[in-house]
Motif scaffolding. Structure first.
Motif, PDB file in Angstrom:
ATOM      1  N   ARG A  74      -5.269  11.543   6.867  1.00  0.00           N
ATOM      2  CA  ARG A  74      -4.525  12.254   7.915  1.00  0.00           C
ATOM      3  C   ARG A  74      -4.940  13.724   7.983  1.00  0.00           C
ATOM      4  O   ARG A  74      -5.182  14.267   9.072  1.00  0.00           O
ATOM      5  N   LEU A  75      -5.063  14.380   6.838  1.00  0.00           N
ATOM      6  CA  LEU A  75      -5.412  15.799   6.813  1.00  0.00           C
ATOM      7  C   LEU A  75      -6.848  16.040   7.281  1.00  0.00           C
ATOM      8  O   LEU A  75      -7.123  17.036   7.962  1.00  0.00           O
ATOM      9  N   SER A  76      -7.746  15.133   6.938  1.00  0.00           N
ATOM     10  CA  SER A  76      -9.137  15.306   7.357  1.00  0.00           C
ATOM     11  C   SER A  76      -9.308  15.106   8.852  1.00  0.00           C
ATOM     12  O   SER A  76     -10.239  15.645   9.458  1.00  0.00           O
ATOM     13  N   ARG A  77      -8.419  14.326   9.470  1.00  0.00           N
ATOM     14  CA  ARG A  77      -8.453  14.164  10.929  1.00  0.00           C
ATOM     15  C   ARG A  77      -8.172  15.505  11.615  1.00  0.00           C
ATOM     16  O   ARG A  77      -8.706  15.788  12.692  1.00  0.00           O
ATOM     17  N   LEU A  78      -7.360  16.331  10.984  1.00  0.00           N
ATOM     18  CA  LEU A  78      -7.006  17.617  11.561  1.00  0.00           C
ATOM     19  C   LEU A  78      -8.128  18.644  11.412  1.00  0.00           C
ATOM     20  O   LEU A  78      -8.215  19.584  12.195  1.00  0.00           O
ATOM     21  N   ASP A  79      -8.982  18.455  10.384  1.00  0.00           N
ATOM     22  CA  ASP A  79     -10.044  19.431  10.122  1.00  0.00           C
ATOM     23  C   ASP A  79     -11.286  18.712   9.602  1.00  0.00           C
ATOM     24  O   ASP A  79     -11.444  18.512   8.393  1.00  0.00           O
ATOM     25  N   PRO A  80     -12.201  18.298  10.497  1.00  0.00           N
ATOM     26  CA  PRO A  80     -13.406  17.580  10.069  1.00  0.00           C
ATOM     27  C   PRO A  80     -14.298  18.387   9.123  1.00  0.00           C
ATOM     28  O   PRO A  80     -15.103  17.796   8.396  1.00  0.00           O
ATOM     29  N   PHE A 102      -4.290  21.786  -2.122  1.00  0.00           N
ATOM     30  CA  PHE A 102      -3.314  22.775  -1.678  1.00  0.00           C
ATOM     31  C   PHE A 102      -3.062  22.547  -0.188  1.00  0.00           C
ATOM     32  O   PHE A 102      -3.980  22.661   0.625  1.00  0.00           O
ATOM     33  N   VAL A 103      -1.833  22.198   0.168  1.00  0.00           N
ATOM     34  CA  VAL A 103      -1.473  21.938   1.558  1.00  0.00           C
ATOM     35  C   VAL A 103      -0.387  22.919   1.972  1.00  0.00           C
ATOM     36  O   VAL A 103       0.692  22.978   1.359  1.00  0.00           O
ATOM     37  N   GLU A 104      -0.685  23.693   3.005  1.00  0.00           N
ATOM     38  CA  GLU A 104       0.266  24.693   3.498  1.00  0.00           C
ATOM     39  C   GLU A 104       0.439  24.516   4.999  1.00  0.00           C
ATOM     40  O   GLU A 104      -0.539  24.494   5.751  1.00  0.00           O
ATOM     41  N   ASP A 105       1.675  24.354   5.423  1.00  0.00           N
ATOM     42  CA  ASP A 105       1.987  24.153   6.847  1.00  0.00           C
ATOM     43  C   ASP A 105       1.199  22.983   7.434  1.00  0.00           C
ATOM     44  O   ASP A 105       0.706  23.037   8.572  1.00  0.00           O
ATOM     45  N   GLY A 106       1.060  21.930   6.641  1.00  0.00           N
ATOM     46  CA  GLY A 106       0.384  20.734   7.125  1.00  0.00           C
ATOM     47  C   GLY A 106      -1.123  20.816   7.167  1.00  0.00           C
ATOM     48  O   GLY A 106      -1.777  19.933   7.731  1.00  0.00           O
TER      49      GLY A 106
END
Length: 247
Positions: A74-80, A102-106
């Protein structure tokens, strides 16, 4: 064309300023050599629990933690630009590798991978290491999050979390010797060089060797495609993310 030349010249100038003339020359010769044959030199570094700056682990912080495969997808979809392709993730989790991030503000701002068994370095090469150590690889800090000491904090917190689960002496990692930014980042947080491992070949590695200082701790095992433990295909020189600190 002129713009590309100016851009290349500016990158070279910045590299000289940050890493010196000798390291720049070595970097260029190293890359040029590996464009035609395989001459890889890895610096083997360790961080023992006694060398960790434990002051970085103060109180709880729920922005840090081990991330699941679903979370990373899911996180990699937001930032390739995180370089966490689905194929890599499925293979890494199948091996039992773990990602501490480290995950901050999604947004995933920083991460590193930790392994307790044989782990691919790149095509046809597998890291084999002393079972008293945990192998750290593929570390990354997003440009928007740099300058916040996240790499050092993340390593300290990951070691603290891992120590709750198992006994180990420290972390071990390998970095290609021309990769000065990664080596500097590792030195800043306490990693020490224990030796070097070399790999020689043409299109594929033929011979690997380690210096006496690290021979009992680490080796780069040459594997065939049939036995290589799940690594996406890459060229032997162009891609180094598994052995570098991107920050």
């Amino acid at each position: 064309m002129q713009a590309q030349k100016r851009s290349g010249s500016e990158r070279l100038r910045r590299y000289v300023l940050h890493h010196g003339l000798f390291n720049t020359f070595f970097h260029l010769i190293y890359r040029l050599t590996n464009s035609s044959v395989m001459v890889l030199i890895f610096r083997i570094v360790t961080l023992t629990r006694g060398d960790v700056d434990w002051s970085l682990v103060v109180g709880s912080d729920d922005r840090w933690g081990f991330l699941s495969e679903d979370e990373l997808i899911r996180l990699s979809r937001l930032d390739p630009s995180l370089e966490l392709e689905d194929k890599f993730l499925s293979q890494a989790f199948a091996r039992g590798d773990r990602c501490f991030g480290f995950v901050e503000d999604g947004i995933l701002g920083a991460y590193a991978w930790y392994s307790v068994g044989p782990t691919p370095i790149q095509d046809f090469l597998v890291a084999a290491f002393d079972p008293n150590y945990i192998y750290m690889h593929k570390a990354f800090t997003s440009p928007a999050f740099r300058g916040r000491r996240l790499y050092g904090i993340g390593v300290a917190r990951a070691m603290h979390a891992l120590a709750q689960e198992r006994r180990f002496e420290g972390l071990i990692s390998c970095i290609q010797s021309h990769n000065q930014p990664s080596l500097k980042a590792l030195r800043r947080i306490g990693f020490k060089t224990v030796g070097r491992t070399g790999v020689l070949g043409r299109r594929r590695p033929c011979v690997s060797f380690s210096t006496p200082g690290c021979r009992s701790l680490f080796s780069a095992k040459i594997q065939s495609t049939e036995t290589l433990p799940m690594l996406p295909q890459t060229s032997h020189e162009a891609r180094q993310s598994d052995t570098s600190i991107r920050r």
